[in-house]
Write a protein that holds these residues in place. Structure first.
Motif, PDB file in Angstrom:
ATOM      1  N   ILE A  79     128.974  84.808  36.525  1.00 44.68           N
ATOM      2  CA  ILE A  79     130.372  84.368  36.503  1.00 44.68           C
ATOM      3  C   ILE A  79     131.245  85.407  37.204  1.00 44.68           C
ATOM      4  O   ILE A  79     132.119  85.069  38.021  1.00 44.68           O
ATOM      5  CB  ILE A  79     130.850  84.129  35.058  1.00 44.68           C
ATOM      6  N   ARG A  80     130.977  86.672  36.905  1.00 49.25           N
ATOM      7  CA  ARG A  80     131.751  87.745  37.540  1.00 49.25           C
ATOM      8  C   ARG A  80     131.576  87.705  39.067  1.00 49.25           C
ATOM      9  O   ARG A  80     132.562  87.821  39.809  1.00 49.25           O
ATOM     10  CB  ARG A  80     131.289  89.089  36.986  1.00 49.25           C
ATOM     11  N   LEU A  81     130.343  87.525  39.536  1.00 51.51           N
ATOM     12  CA  LEU A  81     130.101  87.448  40.973  1.00 51.51           C
ATOM     13  C   LEU A  81     130.760  86.223  41.586  1.00 51.51           C
ATOM     14  O   LEU A  81     131.304  86.279  42.695  1.00 51.51           O
ATOM     15  CB  LEU A  81     128.592  87.428  41.254  1.00 51.51           C
ATOM     16  N   ALA A  82     130.730  85.114  40.873  1.00 49.87           N
ATOM     17  CA  ALA A  82     131.357  83.885  41.379  1.00 49.87           C
ATOM     18  C   ALA A  82     132.872  84.056  41.498  1.00 49.87           C
ATOM     19  O   ALA A  82     133.486  83.628  42.477  1.00 49.87           O
ATOM     20  CB  ALA A  82     131.017  82.714  40.457  1.00 49.87           C
ATOM     21  N   LEU A  83     133.478  84.697  40.497  1.00 52.65           N
ATOM     22  CA  LEU A  83     134.938  84.926  40.537  1.00 52.65           C
ATOM     23  C   LEU A  83     135.318  85.790  41.730  1.00 52.65           C
ATOM     24  O   LEU A  83     136.312  85.548  42.406  1.00 52.65           O
ATOM     25  CB  LEU A  83     135.390  85.588  39.235  1.00 52.65           C
ATOM     26  N   ARG A  84     134.506  86.820  41.987  1.00 52.44           N
ATOM     27  CA  ARG A  84     134.795  87.687  43.133  1.00 52.44           C
ATOM     28  C   ARG A  84     134.602  86.956  44.461  1.00 52.44           C
ATOM     29  O   ARG A  84     135.324  87.205  45.422  1.00 52.44           O
ATOM     30  CB  ARG A  84     133.890  88.919  43.081  1.00 52.44           C
ATOM     31  N   ALA A  85     133.633  86.054  44.501  1.00 50.24           N
ATOM     32  CA  ALA A  85     133.344  85.339  45.747  1.00 50.24           C
ATOM     33  C   ALA A  85     134.460  84.385  46.141  1.00 50.24           C
ATOM     34  O   ALA A  85     134.645  84.100  47.334  1.00 50.24           O
ATOM     35  CB  ALA A  85     132.031  84.573  45.612  1.00 50.24           C
ATOM     36  N   ILE A  86     135.206  83.862  45.152  1.00 48.02           N
ATOM     37  CA  ILE A  86     136.280  82.898  45.486  1.00 48.02           C
ATOM     38  C   ILE A  86     137.662  83.489  45.191  1.00 48.02           C
ATOM     39  O   ILE A  86     138.623  82.757  44.937  1.00 48.02           O
ATOM     40  CB  ILE A  86     136.075  81.571  44.733  1.00 48.02           C
ATOM     41  N   ASP A  87     137.726  84.836  45.236  1.00 50.55           N
ATOM     42  CA  ASP A  87     139.008  85.536  45.152  1.00 50.55           C
ATOM     43  C   ASP A  87     139.743  85.290  43.838  1.00 50.55           C
ATOM     44  O   ASP A  87     140.946  85.062  43.809  1.00 50.55           O
ATOM     45  CB  ASP A  87     139.907  85.158  46.338  1.00 50.55           C
ATOM     46  N   LEU A  88     138.995  85.310  42.729  1.00 47.55           N
ATOM     47  CA  LEU A  88     139.606  85.209  41.400  1.00 47.55           C
ATOM     48  C   LEU A  88     139.182  86.410  40.554  1.00 47.55           C
ATOM     49  O   LEU A  88     138.970  86.301  39.349  1.00 47.55           O
ATOM     50  CB  LEU A  88     139.159  83.907  40.698  1.00 47.55           C
ATOM     51  N   SER A  89     139.080  87.566  41.208  1.00 43.18           N
ATOM     52  CA  SER A  89     138.570  88.745  40.513  1.00 43.18           C
ATOM     53  C   SER A  89     139.452  89.201  39.362  1.00 43.18           C
ATOM     54  O   SER A  89     138.993  89.926  38.477  1.00 43.18           O
ATOM     55  CB  SER A  89     138.364  89.896  41.501  1.00 43.18           C
ATOM     56  N   HIS A 116     129.134  92.117  44.553  1.00 40.48           N
ATOM     57  CA  HIS A 116     129.352  90.890  45.316  1.00 40.48           C
ATOM     58  C   HIS A 116     128.006  90.183  45.486  1.00 40.48           C
ATOM     59  O   HIS A 116     126.976  90.832  45.691  1.00 40.48           O
ATOM     60  CB  HIS A 116     129.958  91.190  46.691  1.00 40.48           C
ATOM     61  N   VAL A 117     128.020  88.860  45.406  1.00 34.33           N
ATOM     62  CA  VAL A 117     126.773  88.102  45.442  1.00 34.33           C
ATOM     63  C   VAL A 117     125.985  88.356  46.720  1.00 34.33           C
ATOM     64  O   VAL A 117     124.752  88.422  46.704  1.00 34.33           O
ATOM     65  CB  VAL A 117     127.060  86.591  45.241  1.00 34.33           C
ATOM     66  N   ASP A 118     126.681  88.535  47.836  1.00 38.74           N
ATOM     67  CA  ASP A 118     125.968  88.780  49.097  1.00 38.74           C
ATOM     68  C   ASP A 118     125.261  90.129  49.115  1.00 38.74           C
ATOM     69  O   ASP A 118     124.335  90.339  49.908  1.00 38.74           O
ATOM     70  CB  ASP A 118     126.933  88.694  50.282  1.00 38.74           C
ATOM     71  N   ASP A 119     125.693  91.054  48.245  1.00 37.64           N
ATOM     72  CA  ASP A 119     125.048  92.372  48.194  1.00 37.64           C
ATOM     73  C   ASP A 119     123.630  92.287  47.623  1.00 37.64           C
ATOM     74  O   ASP A 119     122.846  93.234  47.766  1.00 37.64           O
ATOM     75  CB  ASP A 119     125.879  93.344  47.352  1.00 37.64           C
ATOM     76  N   LEU A 120     123.317  91.169  46.974  1.00 35.14           N
ATOM     77  CA  LEU A 120     121.957  91.003  46.464  1.00 35.14           C
ATOM     78  C   LEU A 120     120.941  91.048  47.607  1.00 35.14           C
ATOM     79  O   LEU A 120     119.806  91.490  47.432  1.00 35.14           O
ATOM     80  CB  LEU A 120     121.828  89.679  45.699  1.00 35.14           C
ATOM     81  N   ARG A 121     121.343  90.589  48.790  1.00 35.56           N
ATOM     82  CA  ARG A 121     120.452  90.635  49.951  1.00 35.56           C
ATOM     83  C   ARG A 121     120.133  92.076  50.345  1.00 35.56           C
ATOM     84  O   ARG A 121     119.026  92.390  50.795  1.00 35.56           O
ATOM     85  CB  ARG A 121     121.091  89.906  51.136  1.00 35.56           C
ATOM     86  N   LYS A 122     121.136  92.960  50.197  1.00 36.77           N
ATOM     87  CA  LYS A 122     120.928  94.361  50.566  1.00 36.77           C
ATOM     88  C   LYS A 122     120.068  95.085  49.527  1.00 36.77           C
ATOM     89  O   LYS A 122     119.251  95.940  49.876  1.00 36.77           O
ATOM     90  CB  LYS A 122     122.273  95.072  50.694  1.00 36.77           C
ATOM     91  N   VAL A 123     120.265  94.726  48.274  1.00 31.68           N
ATOM     92  CA  VAL A 123     119.539  95.407  47.198  1.00 31.68           C
ATOM     93  C   VAL A 123     118.078  94.955  47.144  1.00 31.68           C
ATOM     94  O   VAL A 123     117.178  95.749  46.866  1.00 31.68           O
ATOM     95  CB  VAL A 123     120.238  95.138  45.840  1.00 31.68           C
ATOM     96  N   PHE A 124     117.842  93.660  47.447  1.00 33.38           N
ATOM     97  CA  PHE A 124     116.477  93.112  47.400  1.00 33.38           C
ATOM     98  C   PHE A 124     116.115  92.501  48.763  1.00 33.38           C
ATOM     99  O   PHE A 124     115.893  91.294  48.868  1.00 33.38           O
ATOM    100  CB  PHE A 124     116.367  92.043  46.306  1.00 33.38           C
ATOM    101  N   PRO A 125     116.044  93.292  49.816  1.00 33.79           N
ATOM    102  CA  PRO A 125     115.845  92.733  51.156  1.00 33.79           C
ATOM    103  C   PRO A 125     114.526  91.978  51.322  1.00 33.79           C
ATOM    104  O   PRO A 125     114.452  91.016  52.085  1.00 33.79           O
ATOM    105  CB  PRO A 125     115.888  93.966  52.066  1.00 33.79           C
ATOM    106  N   ASP A 126     113.477  92.390  50.622  1.00 35.67           N
ATOM    107  CA  ASP A 126     112.180  91.745  50.786  1.00 35.67           C
ATOM    108  C   ASP A 126     112.169  90.312  50.265  1.00 35.67           C
ATOM    109  O   ASP A 126     111.279  89.531  50.628  1.00 35.67           O
ATOM    110  CB  ASP A 126     111.083  92.540  50.066  1.00 35.67           C
TER     111      ASP A 126
END
Length: 629
Positions: A98-108, A154-164
């Motif tokens: 929920i926290r990541l979703a709020l940040r993704a749509i500018d409702l942080s 941020h949800v997109d940062d999951l790609r950086k943390v788990f690149p494989d």
């Protein structure tokens, strides 16, 4: 115990941390089995709120908690999760999503509604802020991925943390072993972004309805144990019926909950002695017939049978284990239980791996082709006994002889569970020795249990249809490999140890499809249909002509031991149905096996040669699988 119904906000709002005991299993909930249904329940409650309908609570079930420490001025209150770790961990993933979703749509600005249920605040008063700031602390197997996932902003940062875990296009890889925390956050956060962004209401209205649905409409029954409550009994009551946990999960919890009662350092016991049982080797599932269980479960099953000297009901494995360590063996302490399992585990691993030079490894290698798990408890009892390795090797030789002789003589293995358990029970009551085992095996009688004599075994080696027939490919290959070893021992060969022959083909020197290149001894050529007609005459009990007798004699000889050997696959394919001289030329060029070398000086191969070689191999077989009365 104290029981109360709490919503998610009430569960997580105080300065506390829910700890999953280190010995419990890892997080296992998935999108297919749990998350999708839970997401549907959440959005249903949120939609009701948007529609002005007061939603009815949705109960997630019970959590059982055992209070550990009160924080006082420093630190946080800690509670062990005795049952319900999957629910509480999932709720943490939902709140983080929920926290990541709020940040993704500018409702942080709304994330402050969920943050108090995700993190403990006032880090200045914490003893270990890197741990205590989390509301939930998972078992060690999940900790690193849990921390990485919940620290993402941020949800997109999951790609950086788990690149494989991601493709070049930024999507989750299919058929990939992703960390459960990543899969959960990726699934829930994208589902929440989509739901909040739906038309009909403002983004803020949708977000608040979703947050309220999670925090106030999802409820659990929280059961807090008190000092006099037995956590293990409660854990068994909730999970002991086998609906969700493996028997090994219950056994592990039983051992480590008991450790405190036994004044055993549970953490050290786990780290030093139990932890190897958590690796993939022991958790990998192994199939026996229609039953598929983790390898550790099969180990415990064999261990209990060896120790109890009786059959153990696999479906009641936990109860059987608890009864043994709690009642039948003068109440073994937690450390003694783990020591017992480790002692048997070492032998079990060598038994089923068949690698190495120890007596039980050699036995496992020799018996592997027979897929005979009913002999495991007896083999383990011998292996853990305080007797010399020479004595163990002699006992294993007799057991292999018993099994191989019966297979070659066409005797059934159907009663082996009773046969080997009775032998085990007798040895446990008398003495574990080669003399006692040999005496016991010699005393067995009846078609279901007797140990074939030398004359019966030799006759089967020379005249019985073994392949195809009484033995399958694995068994006949194993038999030929051991015979190769025996033939090498009889000569001064440069390579006395038999290499791995498992990749070689089983070859019929006189081929099964012999009709084109192998005329009868009277010179006549026979067709496939002629041979079929002879078989039908024999089945009808009618008399055979002289030529038909020759066909029948040949058909019977082809599948006997004297006509069988091992060849390189490509060589076998190139000369498969050829005349003998062409086969012999292939052997001269390509073979180094003692099984084949005597063949290269021959000019012909016929039924008499097959019988002679069968006698030679039969006598070698009696040395390999000997029987002393």
């Amino acid at each position: 115990m104290k029981s109360e119904t709490l919503n998610v906000q009430q569960i997580f709002q105080d300065r506390r941390q829910y700890c999953v005991p280190f010995y419990q299993r890892a997080y296992v909930w998935t999108q297919r089995n749990q998350w999708s249904a839970l997401l549907e329940d959440i959005t249903e409650k949120a939609q009701a709120r948007l529609s002005g309908i007061k939603p009815t609570p949705h109960f997630l079930g019970a959590v059982v908690l055992e209070p550990q420490t009160k924080s006082g001025l420093l630190g946080v209150d800690t509670l062990h999760i005795i049952d319900g770790q999957q629910r509480l961990t999932t709720l943490q993933y939902i709140l983080a999503s929920i926290r990541l979703a709020l940040r993704a749509i500018d409702l942080s600005d709304l994330e402050m509604l969920v943050l108090p249920c995700l993190k403990n605040t006032n880090e200045a008063t914490m003893r270990n802020k890197e741990v205590e700031r989390f509301k939930l602390w998972p078992t060690f197997r999940d900790q690193s991925h849990f921390i990485q996932s919940l620290n993402v902003d941020h949800v997109d940062d999951l790609r950086k943390v788990f690149p494989d875990s991601f493709t070049l296009h930024g999507t989750l890889r299919k058929h990939f072993n992703h960390p459960p925390s990543l899969e959960a956050l990726w699934f829930f956060s994208h589902a929440f972004i989509k739901w909040i962004s739906a038309e009909g209401h403002s983004l803020q209205e949708n977000a608040i309805a979703l947050i309220e649905a999670v925090l106030t409409d999802l409820k659990l029954v929280s059961i807090s144990l008190e000092a006099e409550d037995d956590a293990q009994i409660i854990f068994e009551t909730l999970n002991g019926r086998g609906a969700e946990l493996h028997a090994t999960d219950l056994i592990r919890n039983y051992i480590f909950m008991r450790a405190e009662h036994d004044n055993v350092d549970a953490a050290a016991l786990y780290e030093n002695d139990w932890k190897p049982f958590e690796n993939p080797y022991w958790t990998e599932k192994q199939r026996r017939g229609r039953i598929n269980k983790p390898r550790l479960e099969w180990l415990i099953h064999s261990t209990l049978q060896a120790e109890k000297q009786r059959e153990v009901d696999l479906s009641r494995l936990y109860n059987e284990y608890r009864d043994y360590v709690g009642k039948e063996s003068s109440s073994r302490r937690a450390d003694q239980q783990v020591e017992l399992l480790n002692r048997y585990a070492l032998q079990y691993k060598e038994l089923i791996g068949g690698v190495g030079t120890t007596p039980i490894a050699c036995f496992g290698r020799r018996i592997a082709a027979y897929d005979m798990t009913t002999i495991y408890p007896l083999a383990l009892l011998i292996s853990v006994a305080s007797i010399p390795d020479t004595e163990k090797a002699a006992m294993y030789n007799d057991l292999v002889s018993f099994v191989v002789r019966r297979a070659v003589c066409g005797l059934t293995p159907k009663n082996y569970n009773n046969v080997f358990m009775n032998v085990l029970r007798h040895l446990a009551k008398t003495s574990i020795s080669s003399a006692e085992l040999r005496s016991t095996l010699n005393s067995l009688n009846g078609e279901a249990a007797r140990w074939p004599t030398d004359s019966e075994f030799l006759n089967a080696c020379t005249t019985a249809r073994l392949y195809p027939g009484r033995l399958d490919a694995q068994k006949i290959r194993s038999m030929l490999t051991e015979l190769e070893g025996e033939l090498r021992r009889q000569v001064k060969t440069e390579e006395p140890v038999v290499p791995n022959l498992s990749s070689l083909d089983i070859d019929h020197l006189m081929p099964q499809n012999w009709f084109l290149h192998w005329p009868l001894e009277d010179g006549h050529t026979v067709t496939d249909s002629d041979a079929t007609a002879v078989n039908q005459i024999v089945l009808a009990g009618a008399e055979l002509t002289h030529e038909q007798l020759l066909v029948w004699k040949r058909q019977q000889a082809i599948a006997t031991l004297g006509n069988l050997t091992l060849l390189n696959l490509s060589v076998n394919r190139s000369v498969q149905h050829s005349a003998f001289l062409k086969k012999r030329d292939g052997l001269i060029t390509h073979t180094s096996l003692r099984l084949n070398i005597p063949l290269i000086i021959l000019d012909k191969w016929d039924e008499d040669k097959i019988f002679s070689r069968g006698e030679l191999l039969g006598n070698a077989a009696m040395r390999v699988w000997s029987k002393v009365d």
